[in-house]
Design an enzyme around this catalytic site. Structure first.
Site, PDB file in Angstrom:
ATOM      1  N   GLY A  13       0.837  -1.211   0.000  1.00  0.00           N
ATOM      2  CA  GLY A  13       0.000   0.000   0.000  1.00  0.00           C
ATOM      3  C   GLY A  13       0.864   1.250   0.000  1.00  0.00           C
ATOM      4  O   GLY A  13       1.879   1.305   0.687  1.00  0.00           O
ATOM      5  N   ARG A  91       0.522  -4.632  -5.008  1.00  0.00           N
ATOM      6  CA  ARG A  91       0.575  -5.755  -4.057  1.00  0.00           C
ATOM      7  C   ARG A  91       0.849  -7.004  -4.888  1.00  0.00           C
ATOM      8  O   ARG A  91      -0.054  -7.765  -5.210  1.00  0.00           O
ATOM      9  CB  ARG A  91      -0.760  -5.895  -3.328  1.00  0.00           C
ATOM     10  CG  ARG A  91      -1.054  -4.764  -2.370  1.00  0.00           C
ATOM     11  CD  ARG A  91      -2.141  -5.159  -1.401  1.00  0.00           C
ATOM     12  NE  ARG A  91      -2.596  -4.036  -0.610  1.00  0.00           N
ATOM     13  CZ  ARG A  91      -1.955  -3.533   0.442  1.00  0.00           C
ATOM     14  NH1 ARG A  91      -0.822  -4.064   0.833  1.00  0.00           N
ATOM     15  NH2 ARG A  91      -2.464  -2.500   1.109  1.00  0.00           N
ATOM     16  N   ASP A 123       5.485  -5.682   5.864  1.00  0.00           N
ATOM     17  CA  ASP A 123       5.830  -7.088   6.107  1.00  0.00           C
ATOM     18  C   ASP A 123       5.814  -7.934   4.820  1.00  0.00           C
ATOM     19  O   ASP A 123       6.704  -8.754   4.613  1.00  0.00           O
ATOM     20  CB  ASP A 123       4.841  -7.667   7.128  1.00  0.00           C
ATOM     21  CG  ASP A 123       5.295  -9.022   7.645  1.00  0.00           C
ATOM     22  OD1 ASP A 123       6.381  -9.079   8.252  1.00  0.00           O
ATOM     23  OD2 ASP A 123       4.587 -10.014   7.414  1.00  0.00           O
ATOM     24  N   THR A 145       4.583   1.618   6.447  1.00  0.00           N
ATOM     25  CA  THR A 145       3.165   1.244   6.466  1.00  0.00           C
ATOM     26  C   THR A 145       2.454   2.166   7.449  1.00  0.00           C
ATOM     27  O   THR A 145       2.972   2.419   8.552  1.00  0.00           O
ATOM     28  CB  THR A 145       2.878  -0.216   6.869  1.00  0.00           C
ATOM     29  OG1 THR A 145       1.494  -0.337   7.234  1.00  0.00           O
ATOM     30  CG2 THR A 145       3.690  -0.722   8.054  1.00  0.00           C
ATOM     31  N   ASP A 147       0.181   1.368   9.139  1.00  0.00           N
ATOM     32  CA  ASP A 147      -0.261   0.544  10.272  1.00  0.00           C
ATOM     33  C   ASP A 147       0.735   0.561  11.437  1.00  0.00           C
ATOM     34  O   ASP A 147       0.378   0.217  12.565  1.00  0.00           O
ATOM     35  CB  ASP A 147      -0.474  -0.909   9.826  1.00  0.00           C
ATOM     36  CG  ASP A 147      -1.429  -1.028   8.652  1.00  0.00           C
ATOM     37  OD1 ASP A 147      -2.208  -0.076   8.431  1.00  0.00           O
ATOM     38  OD2 ASP A 147      -1.398  -2.053   7.956  1.00  0.00           O
ATOM     39  N   ASP A 149       2.955  -1.518  12.171  1.00  0.00           N
ATOM     40  CA  ASP A 149       2.868  -2.829  12.835  1.00  0.00           C
ATOM     41  C   ASP A 149       4.096  -3.725  12.628  1.00  0.00           C
ATOM     42  O   ASP A 149       4.042  -4.921  12.905  1.00  0.00           O
ATOM     43  CB  ASP A 149       1.614  -3.574  12.346  1.00  0.00           C
ATOM     44  CG  ASP A 149       1.623  -3.834  10.847  1.00  0.00           C
ATOM     45  OD1 ASP A 149       2.534  -3.336  10.160  1.00  0.00           O
ATOM     46  OD2 ASP A 149       0.708  -4.533  10.353  1.00  0.00           O
ATOM     47  N   ARG A 191      -5.196  -2.864   9.840  1.00  0.00           N
ATOM     48  CA  ARG A 191      -5.208  -4.334   9.808  1.00  0.00           C
ATOM     49  C   ARG A 191      -5.425  -4.917  11.200  1.00  0.00           C
ATOM     50  O   ARG A 191      -6.377  -4.564  11.846  1.00  0.00           O
ATOM     51  CB  ARG A 191      -3.901  -4.872   9.207  1.00  0.00           C
ATOM     52  CG  ARG A 191      -3.836  -4.698   7.718  1.00  0.00           C
ATOM     53  CD  ARG A 191      -3.479  -6.023   7.027  1.00  0.00           C
ATOM     54  NE  ARG A 191      -3.838  -5.969   5.638  1.00  0.00           N
ATOM     55  CZ  ARG A 191      -2.998  -5.732   4.638  1.00  0.00           C
ATOM     56  NH1 ARG A 191      -1.710  -5.548   4.878  1.00  0.00           N
ATOM     57  NH2 ARG A 191      -3.430  -5.694   3.398  1.00  0.00           N
TER      58      ARG A 191
HETATM   59  O1  F6P Z   1      -1.367  -1.970   5.205  1.00  0.00           O
HETATM   60  C1  F6P Z   1      -1.852  -0.719   4.883  1.00  0.00           C
HETATM   61  C2  F6P Z   1      -3.338  -0.760   4.644  1.00  0.00           C
HETATM   62  O2  F6P Z   1      -3.772   0.564   4.374  1.00  0.00           O
HETATM   63  C3  F6P Z   1      -4.165  -1.397   5.758  1.00  0.00           C
HETATM   64  O3  F6P Z   1      -4.357  -0.534   6.854  1.00  0.00           O
HETATM   65  C4  F6P Z   1      -5.425  -1.752   5.018  1.00  0.00           C
HETATM   66  O4  F6P Z   1      -6.113  -2.829   5.640  1.00  0.00           O
HETATM   67  C5  F6P Z   1      -4.926  -2.160   3.678  1.00  0.00           C
HETATM   68  O5  F6P Z   1      -3.664  -1.546   3.512  1.00  0.00           O
HETATM   69  C6  F6P Z   1      -5.832  -1.760   2.542  1.00  0.00           C
HETATM   70  O6  F6P Z   1      -5.302  -2.252   1.357  1.00  0.00           O
HETATM   71  P1  F6P Z   1      -5.789  -1.869  -0.107  1.00  0.00           P
HETATM   72  O7  F6P Z   1      -5.179  -0.528  -0.445  1.00  0.00           O
HETATM   73  O8  F6P Z   1      -5.213  -2.947  -0.952  1.00  0.00           O
HETATM   74  O9  F6P Z   1      -7.266  -1.784  -0.089  1.00  0.00           O
END
Ligand code: F6P
Length: 380
Positions: A13, A91, A123, A145, A147, A149, A191
């Site tokens: 992301g 991704r 990660d 990130t 997050d 995390d 997440r």
């Molecule tokens: O890991 C970053 C994040 O923004 C998370 O908080 C969220 O769950 C996910 O990516 C959303 O992913 P996408 O942009 O693929 O919808």
């Protein structure tokens, strides 16, 4: 003078802070004064769209410019002011169990003549970097990130800017919430961890903060809200992390299925909660999902500085030929750790020292409960 070509990519992301990190990788690698000290002449090649760029980089039927971008100081000069990633991201999992493309990636790294690869990711992206490192590729990781995390680092790029977005958006909601005397349930990303909700909630002064690390009781949430009303509150803000769930319940998903790294697509808890709250309290309640707004916008000053420090440190590791490491921020210092210590571990909110399970909020007794256990997030 020895020549060395460095590749740099951003995966997973997007978030604010990626462009500052790329800029400082380039500026540090190409710095003329450092070049004569090091006795190495670097070149930097941006890889577009994360691992996807390395899966297609040498495919003759495709235009190579679609997959790589030579970077120099002039090109990246203004990049630190911009959010997202100028290199693009995806991704993409080259080690996908049903479609393993890792050999193509290895071949393309060789064909592109990359001496080292700087991988900016969370990660998943760094997990791929770790596997490539075990196959002999010279990789260095930079943590990012929203997050926050990742294990072994107190900071991941993008987190602070996301906290600023949460704070600003909740500030906006307050005026309308107050005018209508409503309860607003605001859903953050994050997440399976509650950092965005917890620190975002602490920054904006949310009345209730719900995190994935502690399943909530809907009855308790309603009790706390009614208590607030009885004490004279005109409106309340409830901040809930997308991965939070009620006791005995399961995580809410926005759509069935998983992404290429096997993650569920979380979201929806705010809508559930708003309905339960309006039923249980009889107070008009609305929900709002902040979603990708949290990843958007220009990097805040902190992300620009951290991007700079992480970018510089990543090049330092390459100069020292110290590979298979991630640069990190720990206890007030920019330092490093082996990628292997990071991958597959999640940095969660510590319930004993960082969350008040009675008030469903941040703690109000940091020192007493901190007893000997220092948590550097407090000193960032
Ligand atoms: O890991 C970053 C994040 O923004 C998370 O908080 C969220 O769950 C996910 O990516 C959303 O992913 P996408 O942009 O693929 O919808």
């Amino acid at each position: 003078m020895r020549k060395s070509r460095i590749g740099v990519l951003t995966g997973g992301g997007d978030c604010a802070g990626l462009n500052p990190a790329i800029k400082w990788v380039v500026k540090t690698a190409l710095d003329k004064r450092l070049e004569s000290e090091r006795g190495v002449q670097h070149e930097v090649l941006g890889i577009r769209n994360g691992w996807k760029g390395l899966m297609y980089a040498e495919n003759a039927s495709l235009n190579i410019q679609d997959h790589v971008m030579p970077l120099d100081e002039e090109r990246v000069r203004t990049w630190d002011r911009y959010g997202g990633t100028m290199l693009g991201t995806s991704r993409t999992n080259p080690y996908h169990p049903k479609d393993d493309q890792s050999k193509t990636v290895l071949n393309n790294i060789e064909k592109l003549g990359l001496d080292a690869l700087i991988v900016i990711g969370g990660d998943d992206t760094l997990g791929v970097a770790d596997k490539l490192s075990q196959e002999g590729v010279n990789v260095v990781g930079i943590p990012k990130t929203i997050d926050n995390d990742l294990a072994e680092t107190n900071y991941t790029l993008g987190f602070e800017t996301a906290l600023n977005v949460i704070t600003e958006e909740v500030d906006r909601l307050r005026t309308t919430a107050g005018s209508h005397q409503r309860i607003f349930v605001v859903e953050t990303m994050g997440r399976h961890t509650g950092w965005l909700a917890l620190e975002g909630g602490e920054s904006c002064g949310a009345y209730i903060i719900l995190i994935p690390e502690y399943d909530f009781s809907i009855e308790k949430v309603n009790e706390l809200l009614l208590e607030g009303r009885r004490a004279g509150a005109r409106y309340e803000i409830v901040l809930v992390a997308e991965g939070a769930k009620p006791i005995g319940g399961t995580e809410f998903v926005r759509q069935e299925g998983v992404d290429s790294f096997g993650h569920k697509m979380l979201s929806g808890v705010a809508d559930f909660l708003a309905k339960e709250i309006s039923k249980g309290t009889d107070v008009e309640t609305r929900s709002i999902i902040l979603s990708h707004l949290q990843r958007g916008g220009a990097p805040c000053a902190y992300d620009r500085r951290m991007g700079r420090y992480f970018g510089i440190a990543a090049v330092d590791l390459i100069v020292m030929r110290d590979f298979g490491k991630m640069v990190c921020y720990r206890n007030g210092e920019i330092t490093t750790c082996p990628l292997q210590k990071v991958i597959g571990r999640t940095h969660c909110v510590n319930l004993a020292t960082q969350y008040d399970t009675e008030r469903y909020n941040g703690r109000r007794n940091l020192l007493i409960h901190g007893k000997g256990e220092t948590d550097a997030r407090r000193f960032r």
